[in-house]
Scaffold this motif. Sequence first.
Motif, PDB file in Angstrom:
ATOM      1  N   ALA A 173       0.829  -1.205   0.000  1.00  0.00           N
ATOM      2  CA  ALA A 173       0.000   0.000   0.000  1.00  0.00           C
ATOM      3  C   ALA A 173       0.862   1.253   0.000  1.00  0.00           C
ATOM      4  O   ALA A 173       0.566   2.233  -0.700  1.00  0.00           O
ATOM      5  N   PHE A 174       1.930   1.216   0.761  1.00  0.00           N
ATOM      6  CA  PHE A 174       2.801   2.392   0.878  1.00  0.00           C
ATOM      7  C   PHE A 174       3.512   2.685  -0.438  1.00  0.00           C
ATOM      8  O   PHE A 174       3.716   3.843  -0.812  1.00  0.00           O
ATOM      9  N   ASP A 175       3.890   1.613  -1.161  1.00  0.00           N
ATOM     10  CA  ASP A 175       4.584   1.784  -2.440  1.00  0.00           C
ATOM     11  C   ASP A 175       3.628   1.789  -3.630  1.00  0.00           C
ATOM     12  O   ASP A 175       4.074   1.752  -4.776  1.00  0.00           O
ATOM     13  N   ALA A 176       2.325   1.815  -3.341  1.00  0.00           N
ATOM     14  CA  ALA A 176       1.289   1.885  -4.381  1.00  0.00           C
ATOM     15  C   ALA A 176       1.360   0.706  -5.346  1.00  0.00           C
ATOM     16  O   ALA A 176       1.231   0.863  -6.562  1.00  0.00           O
ATOM     17  N   TRP A 177       1.552  -0.507  -4.802  1.00  0.00           N
ATOM     18  CA  TRP A 177       1.494  -1.697  -5.635  1.00  0.00           C
ATOM     19  C   TRP A 177       0.047  -1.961  -6.029  1.00  0.00           C
ATOM     20  O   TRP A 177      -0.891  -1.584  -5.325  1.00  0.00           O
ATOM     21  N   SER A 178      -0.143  -2.655  -7.129  1.00  0.00           N
ATOM     22  CA  SER A 178      -1.486  -3.099  -7.489  1.00  0.00           C
ATOM     23  C   SER A 178      -1.833  -4.344  -6.680  1.00  0.00           C
ATOM     24  O   SER A 178      -0.944  -5.051  -6.181  1.00  0.00           O
ATOM     25  N   SER A 179      -3.131  -4.616  -6.564  1.00  0.00           N
ATOM     26  CA  SER A 179      -3.551  -5.820  -5.841  1.00  0.00           C
ATOM     27  C   SER A 179      -3.078  -7.067  -6.580  1.00  0.00           C
ATOM     28  O   SER A 179      -2.721  -8.077  -5.951  1.00  0.00           O
ATOM     29  N   ARG A 180      -3.054  -7.022  -7.924  1.00  0.00           N
ATOM     30  CA  ARG A 180      -2.619  -8.191  -8.693  1.00  0.00           C
ATOM     31  C   ARG A 180      -1.153  -8.505  -8.402  1.00  0.00           C
ATOM     32  O   ARG A 180      -0.788  -9.674  -8.208  1.00  0.00           O
ATOM     33  N   ALA A 181      -0.300  -7.484  -8.369  1.00  0.00           N
ATOM     34  CA  ALA A 181       1.111  -7.710  -8.069  1.00  0.00           C
ATOM     35  C   ALA A 181       1.294  -8.262  -6.662  1.00  0.00           C
ATOM     36  O   ALA A 181       2.147  -9.134  -6.418  1.00  0.00           O
ATOM     37  N   THR A 182       0.489  -7.788  -5.732  1.00  0.00           N
ATOM     38  CA  THR A 182       0.587  -8.250  -4.345  1.00  0.00           C
ATOM     39  C   THR A 182       0.218  -9.719  -4.239  1.00  0.00           C
ATOM     40  O   THR A 182       0.894 -10.506  -3.555  1.00  0.00           O
ATOM     41  N   TRP A 183      -0.876 -10.116  -4.905  1.00  0.00           N
ATOM     42  CA  TRP A 183      -1.271 -11.528  -4.920  1.00  0.00           C
ATOM     43  C   TRP A 183      -0.153 -12.392  -5.508  1.00  0.00           C
ATOM     44  O   TRP A 183       0.173 -13.459  -4.974  1.00  0.00           O
ATOM     45  N   ILE A 184       0.429 -11.938  -6.609  1.00  0.00           N
ATOM     46  CA  ILE A 184       1.453 -12.730  -7.298  1.00  0.00           C
ATOM     47  C   ILE A 184       2.686 -12.925  -6.418  1.00  0.00           C
ATOM     48  O   ILE A 184       3.225 -14.038  -6.309  1.00  0.00           O
ATOM     49  N   VAL A 185       3.119 -11.865  -5.756  1.00  0.00           N
ATOM     50  CA  VAL A 185       4.318 -11.985  -4.916  1.00  0.00           C
ATOM     51  C   VAL A 185       4.035 -12.876  -3.709  1.00  0.00           C
ATOM     52  O   VAL A 185       4.862 -13.739  -3.356  1.00  0.00           O
ATOM     53  N   LEU A 186       2.890 -12.711  -3.075  1.00  0.00           N
ATOM     54  CA  LEU A 186       2.551 -13.585  -1.946  1.00  0.00           C
ATOM     55  C   LEU A 186       2.433 -15.032  -2.403  1.00  0.00           C
ATOM     56  O   LEU A 186       2.843 -15.962  -1.692  1.00  0.00           O
ATOM     57  N   GLY A 187       1.856 -15.247  -3.593  1.00  0.00           N
ATOM     58  CA  GLY A 187       1.781 -16.604  -4.128  1.00  0.00           C
ATOM     59  C   GLY A 187       3.155 -17.188  -4.389  1.00  0.00           C
ATOM     60  O   GLY A 187       3.402 -18.379  -4.140  1.00  0.00           O
ATOM     61  N   ALA A 188       4.070 -16.356  -4.873  1.00  0.00           N
ATOM     62  CA  ALA A 188       5.439 -16.819  -5.106  1.00  0.00           C
ATOM     63  C   ALA A 188       6.118 -17.201  -3.795  1.00  0.00           C
ATOM     64  O   ALA A 188       6.855 -18.194  -3.724  1.00  0.00           O
ATOM     65  N   VAL A 189       5.873 -16.417  -2.748  1.00  0.00           N
ATOM     66  CA  VAL A 189       6.429 -16.748  -1.431  1.00  0.00           C
ATOM     67  C   VAL A 189       5.890 -18.093  -0.945  1.00  0.00           C
ATOM     68  O   VAL A 189       6.635 -18.945  -0.436  1.00  0.00           O
ATOM     69  N   ALA A 190       4.579 -18.297  -1.116  1.00  0.00           N
ATOM     70  CA  ALA A 190       3.968 -19.561  -0.685  1.00  0.00           C
ATOM     71  C   ALA A 190       4.521 -20.736  -1.490  1.00  0.00           C
ATOM     72  O   ALA A 190       4.773 -21.820  -0.938  1.00  0.00           O
ATOM     73  N   CYS A 191       4.721 -20.551  -2.794  1.00  0.00           N
ATOM     74  CA  CYS A 191       5.303 -21.614  -3.622  1.00  0.00           C
ATOM     75  C   CYS A 191       6.737 -21.919  -3.188  1.00  0.00           C
ATOM     76  O   CYS A 191       7.152 -23.092  -3.147  1.00  0.00           O
TER      77      CYS A 191
END
Length: 404
Positions: A173-191
Amino acid sequence: MHSHLKTTDLGAPDSGTPGLKTSALTAASVGLLALASAMGIGRFSLTPILPLMQQDAGLSLATAGWLATSNYLGYLVGALLCIALAPRPAASIRWGLAGVGVTTLAMGLTDWAPLWLGLRFAGGAASAFVLVGTSAWAMPILRHHGKDDWSGHVFSGVGIGIAFAGAFGLVAAFDAWSSRATWIVLGAVACALALLLWRPVGAGMPSVAQPDQPAPGRALPWPAIVAAICYGAFGFGYIIPATFLPALAKGYIDDPALFGMVWPVFGAAAALSTFASGWLGRGLAPWQLWTRAKWVLAIGVLVPALWINVPTLLLSALCVGGTFMLITMAGIREALRLGGTPAPLAVGVMTAAFGAGQIVGPLLVSVLQRSGHAFAIASLIAVLCLVISNCVLLYASRRAAPSA
């Protein structure tokens, strides 16, 4: 957030049990990371990302409620499947973690709401497999090494995962990421966690978990039924702020550094309460710890429904985050105390009641959306249910205490 599986003991030190390949430290660490991914990302990642989805995807509070409900329903179905199928613990953890990673990653690759519903359902089911598998895999190893008290370290992964996802949402939120980018990075962490834990989980291989069976011909005692209903009210009460607090904060606070702090505080409080559970519950019967924590939970649900500002939102995060794991653990202990011979049946009923309660919470917010005060009305209803159920629990547990 729990299962009622039993696992056989790992055997004597000279028995050649494969579980001896895994140390207590490894079991606790792997269990912590597995639950951090399954719960912090698989179940509760929607909460910190919701404000971003409202901003760039136009997601309404009603649709968010349906997404949350789908995830919680998937969790309940996944837990029931684990009980019915009794899969190998290592397989449950491995494929459950992979499912969490893939479904989270896919959330950022589509903007079709019906597919979101399916992905959140599948992510909830996968997280349930991880929770059940981790309980059946790590607990016997800790028991064999004489480290039963380390189980709190394993379940602190729930709070740590929530805090991590919340802190990541704050950065996004602070760096103005999109929600799609946030989902993708969290998914990558989980993978990545799924790949990291794949081999250590296979090294332990404790005995296959089997579902407990209630004693034939025994009905569940009425105090245990009452406790299960009260436990369902807890699930209903805690899940409303646990789903909507960051979104609520964003609606009243412009600075992402402030509204984004709510969810990390929630997770940190949950993790710290797990570590402190032994000290907090010292000298208390399970129902006493449960009822006292539930009064604090009710305060946490009430304050943001009456006043919306930074102090009330942080107070809610502390009260709700700091009590929901305590109540979870105390509730299961109380079910075992009240259940008598069919204690596993009591835990199973508690699990079902909890699952139903947490499904109703976001669903109620979605239904009340047209009123314009959906969160406040649903929260007030939840507080009323928490207060009534706590009074009933106090009365029933005190009456049952002499005969338990």
